[in-house]
Design an enzyme around this catalytic site. Structure first.
Site, PDB file in Angstrom:
ATOM      1  N   GLU A 115       0.853  -1.192   0.000  1.00 59.77           N
ATOM      2  CA  GLU A 115       0.000   0.000   0.000  1.00 59.77           C
ATOM      3  C   GLU A 115       0.890   1.244   0.000  1.00 59.77           C
ATOM      4  O   GLU A 115       1.824   1.341   0.787  1.00 59.77           O
ATOM      5  CB  GLU A 115      -0.915  -0.034   1.237  1.00 59.77           C
ATOM      6  CG  GLU A 115      -1.639   1.255   1.551  1.00 59.77           C
ATOM      7  CD  GLU A 115      -2.509   1.793   0.416  1.00 59.77           C
ATOM      8  OE1 GLU A 115      -3.315   1.031  -0.146  1.00 59.77           O
ATOM      9  OE2 GLU A 115      -2.363   2.997   0.086  1.00 59.77           O
TER      10      GLU A 115
ATOM     11  N   ARG B 210     -17.287   4.450   5.766  1.00 57.53           N
ATOM     12  CA  ARG B 210     -16.230   3.634   5.154  1.00 57.53           C
ATOM     13  C   ARG B 210     -15.137   3.288   6.157  1.00 57.53           C
ATOM     14  O   ARG B 210     -14.671   2.158   6.224  1.00 57.53           O
ATOM     15  CB  ARG B 210     -15.603   4.390   3.979  1.00 57.53           C
ATOM     16  CG  ARG B 210     -16.485   4.441   2.765  1.00 57.53           C
ATOM     17  CD  ARG B 210     -15.925   5.393   1.724  1.00 57.53           C
ATOM     18  NE  ARG B 210     -16.820   5.470   0.596  1.00 57.53           N
ATOM     19  CZ  ARG B 210     -16.612   4.899  -0.593  1.00 57.53           C
ATOM     20  NH1 ARG B 210     -15.506   4.242  -0.821  1.00 57.53           N
ATOM     21  NH2 ARG B 210     -17.490   5.000  -1.554  1.00 57.53           N
TER      22      ARG B 210
ATOM     23  N   ARG C 121     -20.123  15.854  -1.365  1.00 61.40           N
ATOM     24  CA  ARG C 121     -20.294  14.753  -0.402  1.00 61.40           C
ATOM     25  C   ARG C 121     -20.084  15.258   1.007  1.00 61.40           C
ATOM     26  O   ARG C 121     -19.144  16.007   1.259  1.00 61.40           O
ATOM     27  CB  ARG C 121     -19.226  13.672  -0.633  1.00 61.40           C
ATOM     28  CG  ARG C 121     -19.381  12.897  -1.869  1.00 61.40           C
ATOM     29  CD  ARG C 121     -18.151  12.038  -2.087  1.00 61.40           C
ATOM     30  NE  ARG C 121     -18.385  10.651  -1.732  1.00 61.40           N
ATOM     31  CZ  ARG C 121     -17.494   9.686  -1.963  1.00 61.40           C
ATOM     32  NH1 ARG C 121     -16.321   9.954  -2.482  1.00 61.40           N
ATOM     33  NH2 ARG C 121     -17.779   8.443  -1.650  1.00 61.40           N
TER      34      ARG C 121
ATOM     35  N   ASP D 217     -11.834  -1.307  -8.682  1.00 70.11           N
ATOM     36  CA  ASP D 217     -11.810  -0.113  -9.534  1.00 70.11           C
ATOM     37  C   ASP D 217     -10.641  -0.125 -10.514  1.00 70.11           C
ATOM     38  O   ASP D 217     -10.722   0.495 -11.576  1.00 70.11           O
ATOM     39  CB  ASP D 217     -11.716   1.155  -8.668  1.00 70.11           C
ATOM     40  CG  ASP D 217     -13.082   1.618  -8.179  1.00 70.11           C
ATOM     41  OD1 ASP D 217     -14.031   0.818  -8.244  1.00 70.11           O
ATOM     42  OD2 ASP D 217     -13.193   2.775  -7.730  1.00 70.11           O
TER      43      ASP D 217
ATOM     44  N   ALA E 215     -17.867  -0.968  -5.048  1.00 70.16           N
ATOM     45  CA  ALA E 215     -17.083  -1.720  -4.063  1.00 70.16           C
ATOM     46  C   ALA E 215     -17.584  -3.163  -3.991  1.00 70.16           C
ATOM     47  O   ALA E 215     -16.794  -4.103  -3.841  1.00 70.16           O
ATOM     48  CB  ALA E 215     -17.169  -1.052  -2.700  1.00 70.16           C
TER      49      ALA E 215
END
Ligand SMILES: Cc1cc2nc3c(=O)[nH]c(=O)nc-3n(C[C@H](O)[C@H](O)[C@H](O)COP(=O)(O)OP(=O)(O)OC[C@H]3O[C@@H](n4cnc5c(N)ncnc54)[C@H](O)[C@@H]3O)c2cc1C
Length: 444
Positions: free
Chosen positions: A40, A121, A203, A320, A333
């Site tokens: 990551e 999330r 958002r 994605d 997702a």
């Protein structure tokens, strides 16, 4: 490295990117006793401060991938007051009663018992990460190159910090701007980059108690899409009802031109409110809850330039990275979780063959390639359809769809079959198909 040295070791899976796809894939592999590492680029596994909801098929895929994934979601999923997904007309209102926040029903679909619930999330990812051994995640690893040195040798992943790692299979879960996708198809290939859908979204997570004062009990306690001309808004409860996830979408005829190349831009509440000034009192009340400063998110997807395949040899894309979609079906997702399920199952079969000693020499690489080709065959059509249908749904929600327009009956028919095609998907059958296609390809 000698061929023998490779054969003696268990299968090594490299997962590039620790978003929802990468983390759920990791748990699926862990559940099947398969060695993996997540690489990551950030310094932690974290999600943005927004809500997410999972379609019923995604929950079934979570259960099959690793029941702990589903338990994690159930722990943070916020109940709704009813088991329906509801679309309402957010635009028309009775001008002689301008404070009345009632909205006409457009469509109402049953989602199953406690189906299609939302959460924050970050709450979900935190629950998932608890199950992943710390030593299996490497942070600050920004993928820069991959080199397949041929069968019998491991693939080499190169990172921007100058380090390298090795693996038998590399799975790019590195999101909409996937580096692995660019490495697989070339920087200049249009399929390597997503394109602007000409919609962006404001958002925010807004406090439920304030929303309740303006909208009453019902609207803050369930999932609603408020449709209208060239704009629409979605609201659903998260954080066990303390917050409402608000996403307000608008059509943008211009190109997205953020100077820093980002898909987000800082803006203020007045811009957002202005776009919905002609909407009914309910939507205007919702928009009044936005904070003074917020981000707007450009919605990019891969519909215009899809990748021709998710697989090249022992490299593949998932989530994605493979099929970035606009968010109008709320299924992006969830599609990544379905991908993860197929990959974990097929890699599980190879791992068993490795353990039995029936997957040696160049057969190991051949099995990996066959498994990934099977994954592509099982996943490509459905996921590409979702990318396309999501754009169509976005048009429908903004009365731009050629045959539906603002007609509720036509809307209802169209959204029903599209939604159920996603929600009712048989993930058990998908897994069976994957196994039988994989066996056939190995026999061929
Ligand atoms: C407004 C909006 C609302 C949405 N709502 C929903 C919803 O309700 N339900 C739903 O199912 N979907 C929804 N989606 C879609 C969903 O957010 C995505 O499909 C999902 O988050 C993708 O997960 P991912 O793990 O594939 O990619 P990402 O979440 O993008 O994760 C990619 C990871 O890879 C890392 N990475 C990137 N590049 C590199 C590199 N070079 N090297 C190493 N690591 C790298 C990143 O740091 C990141 O951690 C929505 C999307 C939007 C925009």
């Amino acid at each position: 490295m000698s061929e023998t040295a490779v054969e003696e070791k268990p299968l090594d899976v490299a997962i590039v990117g620790g978003g929802i796809t990468g983390v759920t894939l990791a748990l699926g592999l862990l559940h099947r006793g398969i060695k993996f590492k997540i690489y990551e680029r950030a310094d932690s596994l974290r999600e943005i401060g927004a809500g997410i909801a999972f379609t019923p098929n995604a929950e079934r895929a979570m259960q099959k991938l690793d029941p702990r994934i589903h338990q994690a979601f159930r722990k943070v999923a916020t109940p709704n007051i009813e088991d329906y997904f509801v679309w309402v007309d957010g635009y028309h209102y009775n001008r002689s009663d301008p404070d009345n926040t009632n909205e006409e029903l457009v469509s109402k679909l049953y989602v199953g018992e406690r189906g299609f619930e939302g959460c924050r999330r970050q709450d979900f990812i935190e629950e998932l990460v608890k199950h992943i051994p710390k030593e299996d995640v490497k942070y600050g690893k920004n993928l820069a190159s991959v080199t397949d040195r041929g069968d019998g040798e491991k693939i080499v992943l190169g990172f921007r910090d100058g380090t390298t790692e090795e693996a038998d299979v590399v799975i790019g879960c590195d999101g909409i701007r996937s580096k692995l996708r660019r490495l697989m198809f070339g920087e200049d290939n249009p399929a390597s980059r997503p394109s602007y859908t000409h919609k962006f979204a404001f958002r925010s997570l807004v406090p439920t108690n304030k929303a309740r004062e303006l909208l009453g009990d019902y609207k803050v306690a369930t999932r609603l899409i408020h449709v209208g001309p060239n704009a629409h808004a979605i609201t659903f409860p998260v954080a066990m009802g303390a917050l409402i996830n608000l996403v307000a979408f608008v059509t943008d005829p211009k190109d997205w031109a953020a100077e820093d190349g980002k898909f987000t831009a800082r803006t203020n509440k007045s811009e957002a409110v202005e776009y919905f000034a002609a909407f009914g009192p309910a939507v205007r009340a919702i928009m009044s809850l936005l904070p003074d400063e917020l981000d707007k998110w450009a919605l990019f997807d891969q519909r215009d330039h899809p990748v021709p395949t998710y697989v090249r040899g022992r490299l593949c894309l998932a989530g994605d990275a493979a099929h970035a979609s606009s968010p109008h079906h709320g299924a992006g997702a969830g599609s990544g979780v379905e991908d993860a399920l197929v990959l974990a199952e097929l890699i599980g079969t190879i791992s068993e063959a490795v353990a039995r000693g029936t997957c040696t020499g160049s057969r190991r690489a051949a099995m990996v390639r066959a498994a990934l080709e099977t994954y592509n065959a099982v996943r490509y059509e459905r996921t590409q359809w979702i990318v396309d249908s999501s754009r169509v749904a976005g048009e429908m929600f903004e009365w731009q769809h050629a045959s539906c327009g603002s007609d509720p009956e036509k809307f209802d028919r169209e959204i029903a079959w599209r939604s159920h095609k996603i929600w009712d998907y048989d993930v058990d059958e998908m897994v069976c198909n994957a196994h039988s296609q994989f066996s056939s390809s190995l026999e061929a």
